[in-house]
Design an enzyme around this catalytic site. Structure first.
Site, PDB file in Angstrom:
ATOM      1  N   GLY A  16      46.114  83.127  36.842  1.00 65.11           N
ATOM      2  CA  GLY A  16      47.390  82.705  36.235  1.00 65.11           C
ATOM      3  C   GLY A  16      47.722  83.574  35.028  1.00 65.11           C
ATOM      4  O   GLY A  16      46.841  83.896  34.235  1.00 65.11           O
ATOM      5  N   ARG A  77      46.224  86.365  42.954  1.00 64.77           N
ATOM      6  CA  ARG A  77      44.954  85.766  43.365  1.00 64.77           C
ATOM      7  C   ARG A  77      44.581  86.477  44.669  1.00 64.77           C
ATOM      8  O   ARG A  77      45.434  86.685  45.528  1.00 64.77           O
ATOM      9  CB  ARG A  77      45.103  84.261  43.513  1.00 64.77           C
ATOM     10  CG  ARG A  77      45.478  83.623  42.160  1.00 64.77           C
ATOM     11  CD  ARG A  77      45.324  82.123  42.146  1.00 64.77           C
ATOM     12  NE  ARG A  77      45.440  81.612  40.785  1.00 64.77           N
ATOM     13  CZ  ARG A  77      46.560  81.097  40.254  1.00 64.77           C
ATOM     14  NH1 ARG A  77      47.656  81.016  40.968  1.00 64.77           N
ATOM     15  NH2 ARG A  77      46.568  80.649  39.018  1.00 64.77           N
ATOM     16  N   ASP A 108      37.748  82.240  34.463  1.00 62.65           N
ATOM     17  CA  ASP A 108      36.393  82.249  35.025  1.00 62.65           C
ATOM     18  C   ASP A 108      36.316  82.904  36.402  1.00 62.65           C
ATOM     19  O   ASP A 108      35.364  83.632  36.694  1.00 62.65           O
ATOM     20  CB  ASP A 108      35.868  80.808  35.158  1.00 62.65           C
ATOM     21  CG  ASP A 108      35.317  80.294  33.828  1.00 62.65           C
ATOM     22  OD1 ASP A 108      35.013  81.124  32.954  1.00 62.65           O
ATOM     23  OD2 ASP A 108      35.213  79.066  33.682  1.00 62.65           O
ATOM     24  N   GLY A 109      37.305  82.624  37.256  1.00 63.21           N
ATOM     25  CA  GLY A 109      37.316  83.212  38.598  1.00 63.21           C
ATOM     26  C   GLY A 109      37.374  84.727  38.508  1.00 63.21           C
ATOM     27  O   GLY A 109      36.587  85.447  39.151  1.00 63.21           O
ATOM     28  N   THR A 130      43.884  82.685  29.658  1.00 69.58           N
ATOM     29  CA  THR A 130      44.369  81.513  30.391  1.00 69.58           C
ATOM     30  C   THR A 130      44.966  80.531  29.400  1.00 69.58           C
ATOM     31  O   THR A 130      44.415  80.343  28.310  1.00 69.58           O
ATOM     32  CB  THR A 130      43.257  80.804  31.193  1.00 69.58           C
ATOM     33  OG1 THR A 130      43.744  79.514  31.622  1.00 69.58           O
ATOM     34  CG2 THR A 130      41.977  80.593  30.412  1.00 69.58           C
ATOM     35  N   ASP A 132      44.880  77.490  29.692  1.00 73.63           N
ATOM     36  CA  ASP A 132      44.149  76.220  29.789  1.00 73.63           C
ATOM     37  C   ASP A 132      43.049  76.025  28.739  1.00 73.63           C
ATOM     38  O   ASP A 132      42.541  74.917  28.599  1.00 73.63           O
ATOM     39  CB  ASP A 132      43.499  76.095  31.177  1.00 73.63           C
ATOM     40  CG  ASP A 132      44.529  75.904  32.270  1.00 73.63           C
ATOM     41  OD1 ASP A 132      45.671  75.534  31.951  1.00 73.63           O
ATOM     42  OD2 ASP A 132      44.185  76.123  33.449  1.00 73.63           O
ATOM     43  N   ASP A 134      40.085  76.730  28.989  1.00 68.52           N
ATOM     44  CA  ASP A 134      38.938  76.130  29.677  1.00 68.52           C
ATOM     45  C   ASP A 134      37.812  77.130  29.951  1.00 68.52           C
ATOM     46  O   ASP A 134      37.099  77.010  30.949  1.00 68.52           O
ATOM     47  CB  ASP A 134      39.402  75.459  30.982  1.00 68.52           C
ATOM     48  CG  ASP A 134      40.016  76.445  31.958  1.00 68.52           C
ATOM     49  OD1 ASP A 134      40.353  77.575  31.543  1.00 68.52           O
ATOM     50  OD2 ASP A 134      40.159  76.094  33.139  1.00 68.52           O
ATOM     51  N   ARG A 167      62.882  54.042  25.184  1.00 67.31           N
ATOM     52  CA  ARG A 167      62.206  54.191  26.469  1.00 67.31           C
ATOM     53  C   ARG A 167      60.726  54.517  26.321  1.00 67.31           C
ATOM     54  O   ARG A 167      60.267  54.924  25.262  1.00 67.31           O
ATOM     55  CB  ARG A 167      62.824  55.364  27.235  1.00 67.31           C
ATOM     56  CG  ARG A 167      63.997  54.968  28.057  1.00 67.31           C
ATOM     57  CD  ARG A 167      64.569  56.161  28.789  1.00 67.31           C
ATOM     58  NE  ARG A 167      65.649  55.702  29.655  1.00 67.31           N
ATOM     59  CZ  ARG A 167      66.728  56.409  29.924  1.00 67.31           C
ATOM     60  NH1 ARG A 167      66.879  57.614  29.421  1.00 67.31           N
ATOM     61  NH2 ARG A 167      67.660  55.924  30.716  1.00 67.31           N
ATOM     62  N   GLY A 175      47.447  71.972  33.343  1.00 62.88           N
ATOM     63  CA  GLY A 175      46.004  71.747  33.209  1.00 62.88           C
ATOM     64  C   GLY A 175      45.497  70.955  34.395  1.00 62.88           C
ATOM     65  O   GLY A 175      45.408  69.738  34.359  1.00 62.88           O
ATOM     66  N   ARG A 176      45.221  71.680  35.490  1.00 62.70           N
ATOM     67  CA  ARG A 176      44.784  71.010  36.722  1.00 62.70           C
ATOM     68  C   ARG A 176      43.364  70.489  36.564  1.00 62.70           C
ATOM     69  O   ARG A 176      43.027  69.428  37.040  1.00 62.70           O
ATOM     70  CB  ARG A 176      44.882  71.986  37.899  1.00 62.70           C
ATOM     71  CG  ARG A 176      44.955  71.312  39.246  1.00 62.70           C
ATOM     72  CD  ARG A 176      45.174  72.332  40.338  1.00 62.70           C
ATOM     73  NE  ARG A 176      46.498  72.940  40.294  1.00 62.70           N
ATOM     74  CZ  ARG A 176      46.773  74.169  40.716  1.00 62.70           C
ATOM     75  NH1 ARG A 176      45.826  74.925  41.227  1.00 62.70           N
ATOM     76  NH2 ARG A 176      47.991  74.648  40.637  1.00 62.70           N
ATOM     77  N   ARG A 249      60.783  57.086  32.020  1.00 64.56           N
ATOM     78  CA  ARG A 249      61.156  58.331  32.694  1.00 64.56           C
ATOM     79  C   ARG A 249      59.970  59.295  32.686  1.00 64.56           C
ATOM     80  O   ARG A 249      59.170  59.292  31.752  1.00 64.56           O
ATOM     81  CB  ARG A 249      62.311  59.024  31.973  1.00 64.56           C
ATOM     82  CG  ARG A 249      63.605  58.248  31.975  1.00 64.56           C
ATOM     83  CD  ARG A 249      64.300  58.320  33.342  1.00 64.56           C
ATOM     84  NE  ARG A 249      65.620  57.712  33.320  1.00 64.56           N
ATOM     85  CZ  ARG A 249      65.868  56.423  33.481  1.00 64.56           C
ATOM     86  NH1 ARG A 249      64.876  55.575  33.684  1.00 64.56           N
ATOM     87  NH2 ARG A 249      67.121  55.966  33.459  1.00 64.56           N
TER      88      ARG A 249
HETATM   89  P1  ADP Z   1      41.140  82.487  36.967  1.00 66.08           P
HETATM   90  O1  ADP Z   1      40.685  83.876  36.760  1.00 66.08           O
HETATM   91  O2  ADP Z   1      42.309  82.132  36.108  1.00 66.08           O
HETATM   92  O3  ADP Z   1      40.017  81.474  36.911  1.00 66.08           O
HETATM   93  P2  ADP Z   1      41.163  82.246  39.865  1.00 66.08           P
HETATM   94  O4  ADP Z   1      40.038  81.285  39.925  1.00 66.08           O
HETATM   95  O5  ADP Z   1      42.350  82.003  40.728  1.00 66.08           O
HETATM   96  O6  ADP Z   1      41.787  82.401  38.411  1.00 66.08           O
HETATM   97  O7  ADP Z   1      40.536  83.688  40.186  1.00 66.08           O
HETATM   98  C1  ADP Z   1      41.357  84.832  40.168  1.00 66.08           C
HETATM   99  C2  ADP Z   1      40.839  85.814  41.179  1.00 66.08           C
HETATM  100  O8  ADP Z   1      39.521  86.234  40.805  1.00 66.08           O
HETATM  101  C3  ADP Z   1      40.679  85.291  42.586  1.00 66.08           C
HETATM  102  O9  ADP Z   1      41.881  85.293  43.307  1.00 66.08           O
HETATM  103  C4  ADP Z   1      39.687  86.285  43.169  1.00 66.08           C
HETATM  104  O10 ADP Z   1      40.325  87.486  43.495  1.00 66.08           O
HETATM  105  C5  ADP Z   1      38.770  86.530  41.975  1.00 66.08           C
HETATM  106  N1  ADP Z   1      37.608  85.652  42.080  1.00 66.08           N
HETATM  107  C6  ADP Z   1      37.552  84.315  41.890  1.00 66.08           C
HETATM  108  N2  ADP Z   1      36.312  83.826  42.125  1.00 66.08           N
HETATM  109  C7  ADP Z   1      35.554  84.894  42.493  1.00 66.08           C
HETATM  110  C8  ADP Z   1      34.200  85.062  42.892  1.00 66.08           C
HETATM  111  N3  ADP Z   1      33.357  84.021  42.967  1.00 66.08           N
HETATM  112  N4  ADP Z   1      33.765  86.302  43.196  1.00 66.08           N
HETATM  113  C9  ADP Z   1      34.615  87.361  43.128  1.00 66.08           C
HETATM  114  N5  ADP Z   1      35.912  87.255  42.770  1.00 66.08           N
HETATM  115  C10 ADP Z   1      36.389  86.054  42.461  1.00 66.08           C
HETATM  116  O1  F6P Z   2      45.329  78.156  34.920  1.00 64.53           O
HETATM  117  C1  F6P Z   2      46.610  78.109  34.383  1.00 64.53           C
HETATM  118  C2  F6P Z   2      47.457  77.138  35.159  1.00 64.53           C
HETATM  119  O2  F6P Z   2      48.762  77.161  34.630  1.00 64.53           O
HETATM  120  C3  F6P Z   2      46.953  75.717  35.240  1.00 64.53           C
HETATM  121  O3  F6P Z   2      47.199  74.956  34.086  1.00 64.53           O
HETATM  122  C4  F6P Z   2      47.670  75.207  36.450  1.00 64.53           C
HETATM  123  O4  F6P Z   2      46.998  74.161  37.031  1.00 64.53           O
HETATM  124  C5  F6P Z   2      47.663  76.409  37.349  1.00 64.53           C
HETATM  125  O5  F6P Z   2      47.549  77.543  36.506  1.00 64.53           O
HETATM  126  C6  F6P Z   2      48.905  76.526  38.186  1.00 64.53           C
HETATM  127  O6  F6P Z   2      48.850  77.724  38.870  1.00 64.53           O
HETATM  128  P1  F6P Z   2      49.979  78.283  39.866  1.00 64.53           P
HETATM  129  O7  F6P Z   2      51.142  77.383  39.770  1.00 64.53           O
HETATM  130  O8  F6P Z   2      50.230  79.667  39.403  1.00 64.53           O
HETATM  131  O9  F6P Z   2      49.333  78.267  41.193  1.00 64.53           O
END
Ligand code: ADP
Ligand code: F6P
Length: 326
Positions: A16, A77, A108-109, A130, A132, A134, A167, A175-176, A249
């Site tokens: 993101g 992604r 983290d991903g 990010t 978030d 997180d 209201r 923040g999923r 609302r």
């Molecule tokens: P974020 O980096 O914000 O946590 P994602 O979890 O969507 O977002 O990860 C972003 C990209 O990083 C993924 O689409 C993928 O290309 C790569 N990625 C995620 N997890 C892994 C993994 N375990 N090993 C290698 N690449 C990864």
């Molecule tokens: O990680 C950032 C974030 O905005 C989260 O808060 C939310 O859950 C997610 O990305 C939404 O991602 P997208 O709408 O881009 O799939």
């Protein structure tokens, strides 16, 4: 120059987007140039790496970007990069383009992807980007400050109309899987209830009782900040209105939180993290993540950082509840 000294740095944004990513990219580029290195921008994260969407970066390619939200490198992604084949191909493409050091700006991903490159001989450094907040090893992530300020302003506006109409308002923030945005916004706007994935026990009756109690004590509005991970804000609004008789609302703030001009803090901290990432690469290090901890920008082992867990700040959480009781 040491044996591990990198000569060409690649930089990408992944996952993101977050306001401040451009400040980080700009800082990576200009710090690297100041160290006499070449820089290549990889567009669209790991997807762009695998498609060789790679451009030369100069000081001018990052001019006029620090004040803009989004990411000039685009983001994506990329499921293919989660596979062994994808990662091996990515490392090979880096070598083909002479990239021997990589700065990955994401969550983290994305860092797991950076680790995969590091394990295949490309010196890789993660920079936490990010909204978030997180990422466990750091007290700051690029974009959080802008996102909470954007959400706070929106909540203040909803509060005006909520008060006029006496209201209850349920406002859903992003923040999923993490409730930091919800908690900070809840505190900053004086919300009565904050629902987060980390703490909410789905006891809606408790919220209903809280609203009724507050009405009796003379409160004219009731703000509930609901984190995206809990969701169902519109359903909740219907049920709460039916149970309390208080007009209710729901507002979902959504992706507005991910965009917009970064705050001063996001521009400065993102710049610091980008600069630090290049300096760490210049020291010959790999598999590291840049973090902000105890008032300092530091680098930590990526493996250890990925194993850390993060919870909501317990002091802030308890404080929000205390302040909302009165
Ligand atoms: P974020 O980096 O914000 O946590 P994602 O979890 O969507 O977002 O990860 C972003 C990209 O990083 C993924 O689409 C993928 O290309 C790569 N990625 C995620 N997890 C892994 C993994 N375990 N090993 C290698 N690449 C990864
Ligand atoms: O990680 C950032 C974030 O905005 C989260 O808060 C939310 O859950 C997610 O990305 C939404 O991602 P997208 O709408 O881009 O799939």
């Amino acid at each position: 120059m040491s044996e591990n000294q990198v000569k060409t740095i690649g930089v990408l944004t992944s996952g993101g987007d977050a306001p401040g990513m451009n400040a980080a990219v700009r800082s990576v580029v200009r710090t690297a140039l100041a160290h006499g290195l070449k820089v290549k921008g990889i567009r669209r994260g790991y997807t762009g790496l695998l498609e060789e969407d790679i451009i030369d970066m100069s000081s001018r390619t990052v001019a006029d970007t620090i004040q803009h939200g989004g990411t000039i490198l685009f983001t994506a992604r990329c499921p293919e990069f989660m596979t062994e084949e994808g990662q091996a191909k990515g490392a090979e493409i880096c070598r083909k383009h002479g990239i021997d050091g990589m700065v990955v700006i994401g969550g983290d991903g994305s860092f797991r992807g950076a680790r995969a490159l590091a394990n295949r001989g490309i010196n890789a450094i993660g920079v936490p980007g990010t909204i978030d907040l997180d990422i466990a090893c750091t007290d700051y992530t690029i974009g959080f400050d802008t996102a909470v300020n954007t959400a706070m302003e929106a909540i203040d506006k909803v509060r005006d109309t909520s008060t006029s109409h006496e209201r209850c308002s349920i406002i859903e923030v992003m923040g999923r899987t993490a409730g930091h945005i919800a908690l900070w916004c809840g505190i900053a706007t004086g919300a009565e209830d904050v629902l987060t994935v980390e703490r909410y026990d789905y006891n809606e009756q408790e919220i209903i009782n809280h609203i009724i109690e507050k009405r009796k004590s003379g409160k004219t509005h009731h703000i509930i900040i609901n984190a995206e991970g809990i969701g169902d804000s519109h359903g909740m609004a219907k049920r709460i209105e039916a149970a309390t008789g208080v007009s209710t609302r729901a507002t979902i703030i959504g992706h507005i939180q991910r965009g917009g001009s970064p705050t001063c803090k996001d521009r400065v901290y993102a710049s610091a993290m980008g600069c630090k990432a290049v300096e760490v690469l210049c020291e010959g290090k790999t598999n590291r993540i840049i973090a902000y901890k105890y008032g300092k920008f530091i680098d930590l082992d990526l493996e250890e950082a990925l194993a850390m867990k993060k919870d909501l700040d317990p002091f802030l959480y308890e404080m929000q509840k205390k302040l909302a009781v009165m």
